[in-house]
Design a protein around this motif. Structure first.
Motif: not given
Length: 620
Positions: A282, A588-589, A591-593, A600
């Motif tokens: 991230t 795989d994308k 994930k930033e939930g 974000r």
């Protein structure tokens, strides 16, 4: 001949403090350099905000601070297209789509990613070409610094080069990429605080933005353009002959905004390396997006000084000129106010009086006299626009800060190129072809040796650069030859799993050859066959060097793209299980939930693009 600036003790004290500080950072970080990963990639442990500032600072070398100031004087506000069209969209793209491949694949360099995605020969082509470019680019920074400090401070050319080389060598040798990154953050703030007062003082002296526009009207009409051509970014892009750059909107968007921009920001390891040093996926994705926020405002720091230098003291006439509206048929009268030439406090000679504003003419190296063009008019030395602004407006203390900021920009560019060079040399050339299977400690010391070796080559390149009169134009052409086809290879490799290694290699070679053929059959207006093209014959004459470069890049990208597709369809692709993490559809994308909405990457990207679009409208 321009005399040396008179510096007070406070100016020298500021520069000395800067030198001590950057060396201190390298000394403090030396004990953390225990492995090659620590040295080359900072152990992938740097926070996003630091890598973000380093991402932008690595690009703040002589080409940006001096080159963009020179372009501001030459092309006006249209130079901002190099940011708002030629940087921000590509920085958003690399953050959202390309960093997952770079960071997720655990590749240590861009050439190594090409090996993982394609094959060894594709990696080798990119590694060699990139190593040569970094040395050459670093040498350009050294040459520019040596020339300018000799002119402005009276320092010996060789002394300036060797002092800067020694300082960069020491702090990278000790602290590796981490030292370079933290020094780049320091240099970022130095450049901001050093140039912001310059812009404010300059704008105040010419009457603000409106005053600057009024003064530049006479300059614009003197060049045969509409009065506001130097202060409008889009209004006159309908036809190449109506704007200072000499390109239309399609050439600008395709050549600069797509091919050269994406080719640089998405594939150049110099900037990508900073994001790869981030402490998480991230953070790596946010790195170019964080950098994009200050990047979009940098035209006001580096372009405006060049425009102000052109306007300061400019003789502005008092008469009515006609100006076409955007509709094309209506004609409005524009009254140009009489502006008295500002007194020039900067040191100059009688020759400088033949310049424009406070920009002196170029001096012939052999005769020492001002160079003139085919019409008998002095050729302005645009590279001195920003340095002359410093001497013209800054008193003691501020002058030292401004010169330190200028020095920081040169050293930032040098350090960025050297850290990229030592990584590519060690991992992609030395480890791959000369010494396989050695210990990590061995590669750590090879990286340190490569730092010494790379800086030595850069010093040599600086002396070679001194023999060229158009070195910046040549450097831009190198990017069109190398980065343009490389971006086509990356785009197909990341988003089309059918592309193959044989195709990538063939496409890269074909794209570079296409660039050579196009360049060899064209010339910019007023040039003669040689370095600027025309060595195969003459088919087309472009209005400017930039127009020729943009189209060279377009031809190179298109050729590589088409050839890679054709050869891929004729050769066997790799199985899907070997491409996981290397191709978009098989990765795989992220994930930033769990991240707050404002952290974000997608939210940051949207905010960046909206602000950039607004700036384009404001200065249209």
């Amino acid at each position: 001949m321009i005399r040396s600036a008179n510096l007070a003790w406070i100016d020298y004290a500021i520069m000395l403090i800067y030198f001590v500080f950057v060396l201190g950072i390298g000394y403090a970080l030396r004990r953390f350099m225990k492995t090659s990963t620590d040295f080359f990639l900072s152990g992938r442990s740097i926070p996003a905000w630091i890598t973000g500032l380093a991402f932008i600072s690595a690009n703040l070398g002589a080409q940006e601070v001096i080159g963009m100031g020179a372009s501001g004087a030459k092309y006006g506000i249209l130079t901002a297209h190099f940011y708002w069209v030629g940087a921000i969209p590509a920085m958003v793209f690399v953050g959202l789509f390309m960093m997952p491949f770079y960071y997720g694949s655990k590749a240590r360099s861009v050439p190594e990613y090409l090996k993982l995605r394609f094959d060894e020969k594709t990696r080798a082509v990119n590694a060699v070409s990139f190593a040569v470019m970094t040395v050459f680019s670093s040498g350009i920074s050294m040459y520019a610094m040596g020339k300018l400090f000799k002119l402005l401070l009276g320092w010996d050319f060789s002394f300036s080069i060797w002092v800067s080389a020694l300082i960069v060598l020491v702090y990278i040798f000790l602290g590796g990429l981490t030292s370079a990154i933290y020094n780049e953050v320091l240099q970022f703030f130095l450049i901001v605080f050093g140039f912001l007062p310059l812009v404010l003082l300059g704008l105040r002296s010419v009457g603000g933005w409106e005053g600057l526009r009024d003064r530049l009207m006479s300059v614009s009409t003197g060049r045969g353009l509409e009065p506001t051509a130097l202060t409008s970014s889009w209004t006159f892009m309908g036809h190449a002959s109506s704007n200072p750059i000499g390109v239309d909107w399609f050439t600008l968007v395709a050549g600069l905004g797509f091919v050269l921009s994406f080719g640089y920001w998405c594939t150049d390891f110099l900037v990508v390396q900073r994001a790869m040093a981030a402490d998480s996926m991230t953070a790596a994705r946010r790195t170019p997006l964080i950098a994009a926020f200050p990047k979009m405002f940098f035209p006001f720091l580096v372009i405006l000084p060049g425009m102000i230098a052109l306007a300061a003291g400019a003789g502005v006439y008092n008469k009515t000129v006609s100006q076409k509206t955007q509709g094309g048929d209506q004609v409005a009268a524009v009254q140009v106010a009489q502006v008295t030439a500002a007194p020039t406090a900067s040191p100059s000679s009688a020759a400088a009086g033949a310049g424009q504003g406070i920009i002196p003419p170029k001096e012939d190296a052999a005769t020492g006299k001002a160079e003139v063009d085919s019409n008998g008019r002095p050729v302005l030395d645009y590279d001195l626009a920003t340095p002359m602004m410093l001497v013209h407006y800054f008193p003691a203390g501020l002058l030292g800060l401004g010169l330190t900021a200028l020095l920081a920009s040169f050293m930032s560019g040098m350090a960025g190129n050297v850290t990229a060079f030592n990584t590519v040399w060690t991992y992609d050339l030395y480890q791959s072809y000369m010494r396989r299977g050695a210990s990590d400690h061995h590669y750590l010391w090879m990286g340190r040796f490569a730092t010494v070796f790379g800086i030595g080559l850069s010093v040599a390149a600086a002396y070679v650069a001194a023999s060229f009169n158009n070195i910046m134009d040549l450097l831009q052409l190198v990017f069109a030859f190398v980065n343009a086809p490389l971006f086509a290879t990356f785009a197909l490799g990341m988003f089309w799993k059918r592309s193959t290694g044989h195709a990538a290699f063939t496409g890269l070679i074909s794209g570079t050859l296409a660039a050579a053929i196009h360049h060899g059959l064209t010339l910019p207006r007023g040039a003669v066959a040689g370095v600027k093209g025309g060595y195969f014959g003459l088919v087309t004459v472009y209005p400017s060097e930039l127009a020729q470069t943009f189209w060279t890049a377009i031809f190179a990208w298109t050729t590589c793209f088409v050839v890679t597709i054709i050869v891929s369809l004729l050769t066997r692709p790799r199985p899907d299980d070997q491409l996981k993490g290397l191709v978009y559809s098989l990765t795989d994308k992220p994930k930033e939930g769990s991240l707050p909405w404002y952290k974000r990457p997608v939210v940051m990207a949207v905010a960046v693009l909206i602000l950039t679009l607004a700036l384009n409208f404001i200065f249209a």
